[in-house]
Structure formats: structure tokens, C-alpha cells
Design a protein around this motif. Sequence first.
Motif, PDB file in Angstrom:
ATOM      1  N   MET A   1       0.854  -1.210   0.000  1.00 12.05           N
ATOM      2  CA  MET A   1       0.000   0.000   0.000  1.00 12.05           C
ATOM      3  C   MET A   1       0.879   1.245   0.000  1.00 12.05           C
ATOM      4  N   THR A   2       0.576   2.140  -0.891  1.00 13.31           N
ATOM      5  CA  THR A   2       1.464   3.280  -1.143  1.00 13.31           C
ATOM      6  C   THR A   2       0.907   4.565  -0.547  1.00 13.31           C
ATOM      7  N   LEU A   3       1.814   5.395  -0.059  1.00 16.03           N
ATOM      8  CA  LEU A   3       1.463   6.704   0.470  1.00 16.03           C
ATOM      9  C   LEU A   3       1.853   7.763  -0.567  1.00 16.03           C
ATOM     10  N   ALA A   4       0.929   8.668  -0.888  1.00 12.27           N
ATOM     11  CA  ALA A   4       1.221   9.736  -1.852  1.00 12.27           C
ATOM     12  C   ALA A   4       1.657  11.000  -1.115  1.00 12.27           C
ATOM     13  N   ILE A   5       2.695  11.642  -1.644  1.00 16.90           N
ATOM     14  CA  ILE A   5       3.147  12.932  -1.107  1.00 16.90           C
ATOM     15  C   ILE A   5       3.169  13.919  -2.279  1.00 16.90           C
ATOM     16  N   ILE A   6       2.393  14.980  -2.140  1.00 13.85           N
ATOM     17  CA  ILE A   6       2.152  15.893  -3.261  1.00 13.85           C
ATOM     18  C   ILE A   6       2.538  17.317  -2.868  1.00 13.85           C
ATOM     19  N   SER A   7       3.087  18.064  -3.831  1.00 10.59           N
ATOM     20  CA  SER A   7       3.266  19.511  -3.678  1.00 10.59           C
ATOM     21  C   SER A   7       2.765  20.175  -4.953  1.00 10.59           C
ATOM     22  N   ALA A   8       2.530  21.490  -4.860  1.00  8.51           N
ATOM     23  CA  ALA A   8       2.045  22.208  -6.034  1.00  8.51           C
ATOM     24  C   ALA A   8       3.181  22.579  -6.974  1.00  8.51           C
ATOM     25  N   MET A   9       4.283  23.075  -6.391  1.00 11.07           N
ATOM     26  CA  MET A   9       5.350  23.663  -7.217  1.00 11.07           C
ATOM     27  C   MET A   9       6.654  22.890  -7.037  1.00 11.07           C
ATOM     28  N   PRO A  10       7.478  22.793  -8.098  1.00 12.68           N
ATOM     29  CA  PRO A  10       8.711  22.004  -8.008  1.00 12.68           C
ATOM     30  C   PRO A  10       9.592  22.316  -6.791  1.00 12.68           C
ATOM     31  N   PRO A  11       9.845  23.581  -6.443  1.00 16.54           N
ATOM     32  CA  PRO A  11      10.763  23.800  -5.306  1.00 16.54           C
ATOM     33  C   PRO A  11      10.225  23.253  -3.983  1.00 16.54           C
ATOM     34  N   SER A  48       1.380  18.546  -8.321  1.00 21.64           N
ATOM     35  CA  SER A  48       0.017  18.718  -8.832  1.00 21.64           C
ATOM     36  C   SER A  48      -0.089  19.876  -9.790  1.00 21.64           C
ATOM     37  N   GLY A  49       0.760  20.908  -9.607  1.00 23.62           N
ATOM     38  CA  GLY A  49       0.475  22.210 -10.191  1.00 23.62           C
ATOM     39  C   GLY A  49      -0.338  23.006  -9.166  1.00 23.62           C
ATOM     40  N   ILE A  50      -0.518  24.276  -9.476  1.00 24.07           N
ATOM     41  CA  ILE A  50      -1.136  25.192  -8.505  1.00 24.07           C
ATOM     42  C   ILE A  50      -2.655  25.237  -8.683  1.00 24.07           C
ATOM     43  N   GLY A  51      -3.377  25.244  -7.576  1.00 18.90           N
ATOM     44  CA  GLY A  51      -4.823  25.488  -7.600  1.00 18.90           C
ATOM     45  C   GLY A  51      -5.648  24.245  -7.327  1.00 18.90           C
ATOM     46  N   LYS A  52      -6.935  24.489  -7.083  1.00 24.25           N
ATOM     47  CA  LYS A  52      -7.815  23.411  -6.625  1.00 24.25           C
ATOM     48  C   LYS A  52      -8.079  22.362  -7.706  1.00 24.25           C
ATOM     49  N   VAL A  53      -8.264  22.798  -8.952  1.00 23.98           N
ATOM     50  CA  VAL A  53      -8.539  21.817 -10.017  1.00 23.98           C
ATOM     51  C   VAL A  53      -7.325  20.918 -10.223  1.00 23.98           C
ATOM     52  N   ALA A  54      -6.146  21.533 -10.242  1.00 24.96           N
ATOM     53  CA  ALA A  54      -4.913  20.752 -10.432  1.00 24.96           C
ATOM     54  C   ALA A  54      -4.740  19.753  -9.286  1.00 24.96           C
ATOM     55  N   ALA A  55      -5.027  20.198  -8.063  1.00 27.22           N
ATOM     56  CA  ALA A  55      -4.878  19.302  -6.905  1.00 27.22           C
ATOM     57  C   ALA A  55      -5.902  18.175  -6.950  1.00 27.22           C
ATOM     58  N   ALA A  56      -7.144  18.517  -7.338  1.00 27.77           N
ATOM     59  CA  ALA A  56      -8.197  17.495  -7.393  1.00 27.77           C
ATOM     60  C   ALA A  56      -7.883  16.444  -8.456  1.00 27.77           C
ATOM     61  N   ALA A  57      -7.441  16.898  -9.619  1.00 31.60           N
ATOM     62  CA  ALA A  57      -7.098  15.945 -10.687  1.00 31.60           C
ATOM     63  C   ALA A  57      -5.968  15.029 -10.225  1.00 31.60           C
ATOM     64  N   THR A  58      -4.983  15.602  -9.572  1.00 31.40           N
ATOM     65  CA  THR A  58      -3.831  14.812  -9.112  1.00 31.40           C
ATOM     66  C   THR A  58      -4.260  13.777  -8.071  1.00 31.40           C
ATOM     67  N   ALA A  59      -5.111  14.214  -7.148  1.00 33.60           N
ATOM     68  CA  ALA A  59      -5.586  13.273  -6.119  1.00 33.60           C
ATOM     69  C   ALA A  59      -6.364  12.124  -6.765  1.00 33.60           C
ATOM     70  N   ALA A  60      -7.195  12.437  -7.755  1.00 34.63           N
ATOM     71  CA  ALA A  60      -7.979  11.382  -8.420  1.00 34.63           C
ATOM     72  C   ALA A  60      -7.053  10.409  -9.162  1.00 34.63           C
ATOM     73  N   ILE A  61      -6.036  10.950  -9.823  1.00 33.00           N
ATOM     74  CA  ILE A  61      -5.067  10.090 -10.526  1.00 33.00           C
ATOM     75  C   ILE A  61      -4.392   9.155  -9.524  1.00 33.00           C
ATOM     76  N   LEU A  62      -3.994   9.713  -8.385  1.00 31.40           N
ATOM     77  CA  LEU A  62      -3.280   8.905  -7.384  1.00 31.40           C
ATOM     78  C   LEU A  62      -4.168   7.803  -6.816  1.00 31.40           C
ATOM     79  N   CYS A  63      -5.450   8.095  -6.637  1.00 28.51           N
ATOM     80  CA  CYS A  63      -6.373   7.067  -6.127  1.00 28.51           C
ATOM     81  C   CYS A  63      -6.654   6.011  -7.191  1.00 28.51           C
ATOM     82  N   GLU A  64      -6.852   6.453  -8.437  1.00 32.52           N
ATOM     83  CA  GLU A  64      -7.232   5.518  -9.503  1.00 32.52           C
ATOM     84  C   GLU A  64      -6.061   4.687 -10.018  1.00 32.52           C
TER      85      GLU A  64
END
Length: 246
Positions: A1-11, A48-64
Amino acid sequence: MTLAIISAMPPELAALLAVLPTDQVQIVAGRKFHRGRLAGHDVVLGLSGIGKVAAAATAAILCERFAVRALMFTGVAGGLAEGVKVGDVVVGCECLQHDMDASPLFPRWEVPGTGRARFAADARWAGLLAQAAGQVLSQPHAALASFGIQAPQCHQGLVISGDRFVSSGAESLALRQALPDALAVEMEGAALAQVCADYGRPFAVLRTISDRADDQAHVDFPRFLADVAAEYSRDIVMAALALATA
Ligand code: ADE
């Protein structure tokens, strides 16, 4: 089982990515996901990239696509509540979208169809992150003095998200008046929270305060990100992962 760690911006993710030993990269929807092991955990790190849509898409990708068991967002935020200073760390116990407003059909901030405005973070991961932040912040950090930061603190509570970088005193005052218990404002956490609720996955949010969400000229945002925030993300997440296996 994998844990996802996400940030918006590369730095924001750079220091953590640099310590990921095995680096298997997969690209989905234009985003790079790095799989590996950190402190005995299978992890996938992604931007993810910046913003709510980018974060939501990323979270869905990680779950799916990555079948992650839990998702953690880390990066910077603007401090709102009094006493939440640049250099402090905020662990989100709850997340709310401050720009969600379907009134009069639904109460202000409520996400239509969910019956709620506030989404609770996973208590165990939030507790581990707060404990880890306490450990890390009590150690001396080379770059803090150059930003005039002394004795950084960890706070736990409400983090609010919206598709705006809050950079005026008037806007931050309006947010403080509307949501007096909000500690910090950023642009992704509550979107992640909503998608995690849909998928039944626990989530956590860890933010370093980079500014006070007002019109004060910020010290040096890129240098703060690289020299303080990215290192806090790495050190606090690594310490929390170690605590989780202890
Ligand atoms: N992330 C860091 N600072 C922020 C701010 N002032 N507003 C929104 N997101 C942020």
C-alpha cells in the motif's frame, strides 16, 4: 500500500525528491509521479500544479492509478491567524474551500452534495506530522536567521484553500473575519480533502508559512522555498514516516 506525497510547485518537493532512492517515473496527465521507498514506506511523490482543479485531478489520478492508501500535501501557505508567523508550520486538522459559495442553494462554503464545508484530516497522520514538526522545529536551522525567523512554532487547525493567491491586507482581513479559526490559506489542500472524501482515503496537509497573505513585500520567496520550506517538508515528512513505523 502506497502513500502519496504531493506539492504544487517544483521547489516545494525538491528536497524530498532528492532523498528518494529508487526513482521510477511515470507520467500521467502531464504530471510526473516518482515511486520509491522512504523510511520503510512505499511512496509516490508528485507535483500537482497550482490550484484546486490541479490538486483534485492529481488526487484522483493517485487514487485511480496508484492505489494510494493515504495522501499528504506539503508546501507553503500564507499565515492568517494572529501568531501564525513566517517560518512557522501548520498541520491542517480540517480543510475548507473559502471560495466555495453556492448560496442561497446551499450554505456558504458547503460543498454541494456532501453536506459539509469542513473536511477532517486523518487524525493519526496529522498527529504524526505535528509530533515530527515539533522535533524538527526544535533543532537549529541554518537559513532561519537570514530571514529574521526565531523560534518557529507548529500550529494545528483549520487550513483554507481557494483559487487566489491572497496578497492584500483587505482580503486577508476579510478571510480572518469570515473564518476566525482559519490558521493559514493556500490553494490546494481542501480540494485534495474533497477528492479524498469521495474515495474514502485519509489525507493530511503540512504547510510552512511563507508570507502573511497581505501586501507586505515578502523577504525572498524563491530562496525561502528552497532554503526553508523544502527542507522542512523533507525533514518533517521523513520524521513522520519514521514515527509511523516505530
Ligand atoms: N501559498 C503561499 N502563500 C499563499 C497566499 N498568500 N495565498 C494563497 N496561497 C499561498
